[in-house]
Design a protein around this motif. Structure first.
Motif, PDB file in Angstrom:
ATOM      1  N   HIS A  98      39.195  48.031  54.160  1.00 47.30           N
ATOM      2  CA  HIS A  98      38.173  48.732  53.364  1.00 47.30           C
ATOM      3  C   HIS A  98      38.384  48.493  51.869  1.00 47.30           C
ATOM      4  CE1 HIS A  98      36.455  50.534  56.855  1.00 47.30           C
ATOM      5  NE2 HIS A  98      37.534  51.237  57.161  1.00 47.30           N
ATOM      6  N   THR A  99      39.628  48.357  51.447  1.00 50.68           N
ATOM      7  CA  THR A  99      39.936  48.055  50.046  1.00 50.68           C
ATOM      8  C   THR A  99      39.415  46.674  49.664  1.00 50.68           C
ATOM      9  OG1 THR A  99      41.931  49.422  50.171  1.00 50.68           O
ATOM     10  CG2 THR A  99      41.797  47.876  48.338  1.00 50.68           C
ATOM     11  N   MET A 120      40.480  50.607  43.954  1.00 52.71           N
ATOM     12  CA  MET A 120      40.943  49.990  45.201  1.00 52.71           C
ATOM     13  C   MET A 120      42.229  50.653  45.690  1.00 52.71           C
ATOM     14  SD  MET A 120      40.089  45.887  44.942  1.00 52.71           S
ATOM     15  CE  MET A 120      41.364  45.543  43.755  1.00 52.71           C
ATOM     16  N   HIS A 121      43.109  50.998  44.759  1.00 52.45           N
ATOM     17  CA  HIS A 121      44.381  51.625  45.149  1.00 52.45           C
ATOM     18  C   HIS A 121      44.148  52.993  45.790  1.00 52.45           C
ATOM     19  CE1 HIS A 121      48.380  53.569  44.506  1.00 52.45           C
ATOM     20  NE2 HIS A 121      48.773  52.381  44.923  1.00 52.45           N
ATOM     21  N   THR A 122      43.163  53.736  45.285  1.00 53.78           N
ATOM     22  CA  THR A 122      42.822  55.031  45.887  1.00 53.78           C
ATOM     23  C   THR A 122      42.418  54.846  47.342  1.00 53.78           C
ATOM     24  OG1 THR A 122      42.089  55.908  43.748  1.00 53.78           O
ATOM     25  CG2 THR A 122      41.280  57.040  45.712  1.00 53.78           C
ATOM     26  N   GLY A 131      52.896  56.503  51.638  1.00 55.41           N
ATOM     27  CA  GLY A 131      52.666  56.315  50.209  1.00 55.41           C
ATOM     28  C   GLY A 131      51.441  57.034  49.695  1.00 55.41           C
ATOM     29  N   GLY A 132      50.713  57.694  50.596  1.00 55.15           N
ATOM     30  CA  GLY A 132      49.484  58.370  50.194  1.00 55.15           C
ATOM     31  C   GLY A 132      49.691  59.524  49.237  1.00 55.15           C
ATOM     32  N   ASN A 133      50.942  59.996  49.136  1.00 56.55           N
ATOM     33  CA  ASN A 133      51.254  61.097  48.215  1.00 56.55           C
ATOM     34  C   ASN A 133      51.895  60.592  46.921  1.00 56.55           C
ATOM     35  OD1 ASN A 133      53.621  60.211  49.361  1.00 56.55           O
ATOM     36  ND2 ASN A 133      54.517  62.245  49.627  1.00 56.55           N
ATOM     37  N   ARG A 134      51.871  59.261  46.727  1.00 56.92           N
ATOM     38  CA  ARG A 134      52.554  58.683  45.560  1.00 56.92           C
ATOM     39  C   ARG A 134      51.540  58.215  44.498  1.00 56.92           C
ATOM     40  NH1 ARG A 134      57.176  54.678  46.752  1.00 56.92           N
ATOM     41  NH2 ARG A 134      58.049  55.712  44.915  1.00 56.92           N
ATOM     42  N   ASN A 207      51.642  47.788  45.806  1.00 56.84           N
ATOM     43  CA  ASN A 207      51.471  46.699  44.829  1.00 56.84           C
ATOM     44  C   ASN A 207      51.283  45.339  45.485  1.00 56.84           C
ATOM     45  OD1 ASN A 207      52.029  48.056  42.076  1.00 56.84           O
ATOM     46  ND2 ASN A 207      53.735  48.764  43.334  1.00 56.84           N
ATOM     47  N   GLY A 208      52.058  45.058  46.540  1.00 53.27           N
ATOM     48  CA  GLY A 208      51.944  43.770  47.212  1.00 53.27           C
ATOM     49  C   GLY A 208      50.560  43.550  47.788  1.00 53.27           C
ATOM     50  N   ARG A 209      50.026  44.605  48.409  1.00 51.30           N
ATOM     51  CA  ARG A 209      48.709  44.473  49.050  1.00 51.30           C
ATOM     52  C   ARG A 209      47.593  44.324  48.013  1.00 51.30           C
ATOM     53  NH1 ARG A 209      49.640  49.614  52.635  1.00 51.30           N
ATOM     54  NH2 ARG A 209      51.313  49.839  51.087  1.00 51.30           N
ATOM     55  N   ILE A 210      47.618  45.139  46.957  1.00 53.83           N
ATOM     56  CA  ILE A 210      46.598  44.995  45.906  1.00 53.83           C
ATOM     57  C   ILE A 210      46.727  43.621  45.251  1.00 53.83           C
ATOM     58  CG2 ILE A 210      45.778  45.839  43.669  1.00 53.83           C
ATOM     59  CD1 ILE A 210      45.031  47.746  45.876  1.00 53.83           C
ATOM     60  N   GLY A 211      47.961  43.176  45.028  1.00 54.30           N
ATOM     61  CA  GLY A 211      48.190  41.860  44.408  1.00 54.30           C
ATOM     62  C   GLY A 211      47.674  40.718  45.257  1.00 54.30           C
ATOM     63  N   ARG A 212      47.768  40.847  46.587  1.00 54.76           N
ATOM     64  CA  ARG A 212      47.262  39.779  47.464  1.00 54.76           C
ATOM     65  C   ARG A 212      45.735  39.825  47.579  1.00 54.76           C
ATOM     66  NH1 ARG A 212      52.285  40.958  49.622  1.00 54.76           N
ATOM     67  NH2 ARG A 212      51.569  42.502  51.131  1.00 54.76           N
ATOM     68  N   ILE A 213      45.151  41.023  47.525  1.00 53.83           N
ATOM     69  CA  ILE A 213      43.687  41.137  47.498  1.00 53.83           C
ATOM     70  C   ILE A 213      43.134  40.496  46.229  1.00 53.83           C
ATOM     71  CG2 ILE A 213      41.793  42.803  47.204  1.00 53.83           C
ATOM     72  CD1 ILE A 213      43.297  44.652  49.167  1.00 53.83           C
ATOM     73  N   LEU A 214      43.900  40.579  45.161  1.00 50.68           N
ATOM     74  CA  LEU A 214      43.479  40.021  43.870  1.00 50.68           C
ATOM     75  C   LEU A 214      43.238  38.510  43.946  1.00 50.68           C
ATOM     76  CD1 LEU A 214      42.997  40.532  40.870  1.00 50.68           C
ATOM     77  CD2 LEU A 214      45.465  40.584  40.514  1.00 50.68           C
TER      78      LEU A 214
END
Length: 364
Positions: A98-99, A120-122, A131-134, A207-214
């Motif tokens: 979904h992100t 996207m991180h939200t 990690g949902g509470n971080r 961070n890894g997942r957002i960075g790879r989506i980038l």
């Protein structure tokens, strides 16, 4: 000795950091392969959007696998079809999916920017996943560090920049993404951008997942690809220890050439895989559509086959909605396709789940 947070270089990198002659062959080959993949997609017999759903879900599985989440594509597709109970691992994969879709959609009116990254991180951290509470959707305000499970700040393999510098470095990255002041090829730039994002490590988690989506979002934004569907997670996951080591070497050794060469090799591996997949799926689509049309004398059968390519694991309810056909018509068509072994079911009397293994075998 107390270890201190890393202080990265700002972008663009100094000229002496990069020697393109060391990987000029890989750069030419990577660009050629990506262009070949684009041409194949444009001339594909199967509409490119049909494959997008399962290919994106496959990317989500591979990217979360790098983070240690062990989920199969089949399990995720079964949850999508509502024939399997969800769990937190599968939800992580669905959040990634979904992100990815959110990033694609919002690029129509947002640049690649802090606003987009936080949004996207939200999404990535939603639905009570790890990690949902971080601090979802917020850059970190505390120091983080990276290393094997159970490591401390003293034993970490990498300590990202101090939290008060995150906004400064992300602002610099955003400027570089949207207005680079160098003459590098876009594939080299995206390798640098991904590495810099991971170096800044702006979030407390994900961070890894957002960075790879980038990566696909950047290539799409720069018109290197016509659709943000070129995913590198599978190629990177295959050599994940090398991936992490070479990223770290950009930091502590300043070795950008080694990282860029590795990244371009991953692009070539993935492009070759994508080219084989498109060729194989084209043949499969043409063959199974012809077989289905010979068995069922109706123009509606193409709607059903198109829907099955989007959702290769499905229930009657989920597929008739996608195909925009009545449930009665779908049941009749599916029973014919199952009798001819084009699709298979779990045999349940109620809420039967169907599997299109011809496509699943090529995606896995």
């Amino acid at each position: 000795m107390t270890r201190t947070p890393f202080v990265p270089e700002e972008l663009p990198l100094k000229q002496e950091r990069i020697d393109q002659l060391l990987y000029i062959r890989e750069l030419i080959d990577a660009n050629k392969k990506v262009a070949q993949y684009q041409v194949l997609l444009e001339n594909s017999k199967i509409p490119s959007q049909l494959l997008l759903n399962p290919v994106m879900l496959h990317e989500a599985v591979q990217s979360t696998k790098i983070e240690g989440t062990q989920v199969t594509l089949d399990e995720v597709l079964e949850v999508e079809a509502q024939s399997r109970k969800n769990n937190k691992d599968i939800q992580e994969v669905l959040n990634y999916y979904h992100t990815l879709r959110e990033g694609m959609d919002k690029l129509a009116f947002l640049p690649l920017s802090t606003r987009l990254f936080k949004s996207m991180h939200t999404t990535l951290m939603s639905n009570e996943v790890r990690g949902g509470n971080r601090s979802p959707g917020e850059y970190r305000r505390i120091q983080n560090f990276i290393g094997p499970e159970g490591c401390t700040l003293e034993t970490a393999t990498y300590i990202p920049p101090a939290p008060h510098l995150v906004d400064q470095y992300m602002s610099n990255l955003e400027i570089y993404i949207n207005d680079p002041k160098d003459d590098l090829d876009e594939l080299i730039r995206v390798a640098i951008i991904h590495a810099q994002f991971e170096t800044i490590h702006p979030f407390l988690d994900g961070n890894g997942r957002i960075g790879r989506i980038l990566i696909p979002l950047y290539l799409f934004n720069k018109k290197v690809i016509d659709y943000p569907n070129f995913f590198l997670s599978e190629a990177l996951e295959k050599d994940k220890h090398k991936y992490y080591r070479f990223l770290n070497d950009t930091r502590y050794k300043g070795d950008w050439d080694q990282w860029i060469k590795f990244f371009l090799e991953a692009v070539i591996i993935q492009a070759n895989k994508n080219i084989r997949l498109i060729n194989d799926v084209n043949k499969l689509y043409e063959h199974d559509l012809n077989v289905a049309q010979s068995l069922i004398n109706s123009s509606n059968v193409k709607k059903l086959i198109d829907a099955i390519f989007q959702k290769p694991i499905f229930t009657v309810h989920s597929i008739c909605s996608t195909a925009e056909l009545s449930e009665v018509t779908c049941r009749r068509y599916l029973s014919i396709l199952e009798a001819e072994r084009i699709i298979f079911s779990d045999g349940k009397q109620r809420s039967k789940t169907y599997y299109y293994y011809n496509l699943l075998d090529k995606l896995r």
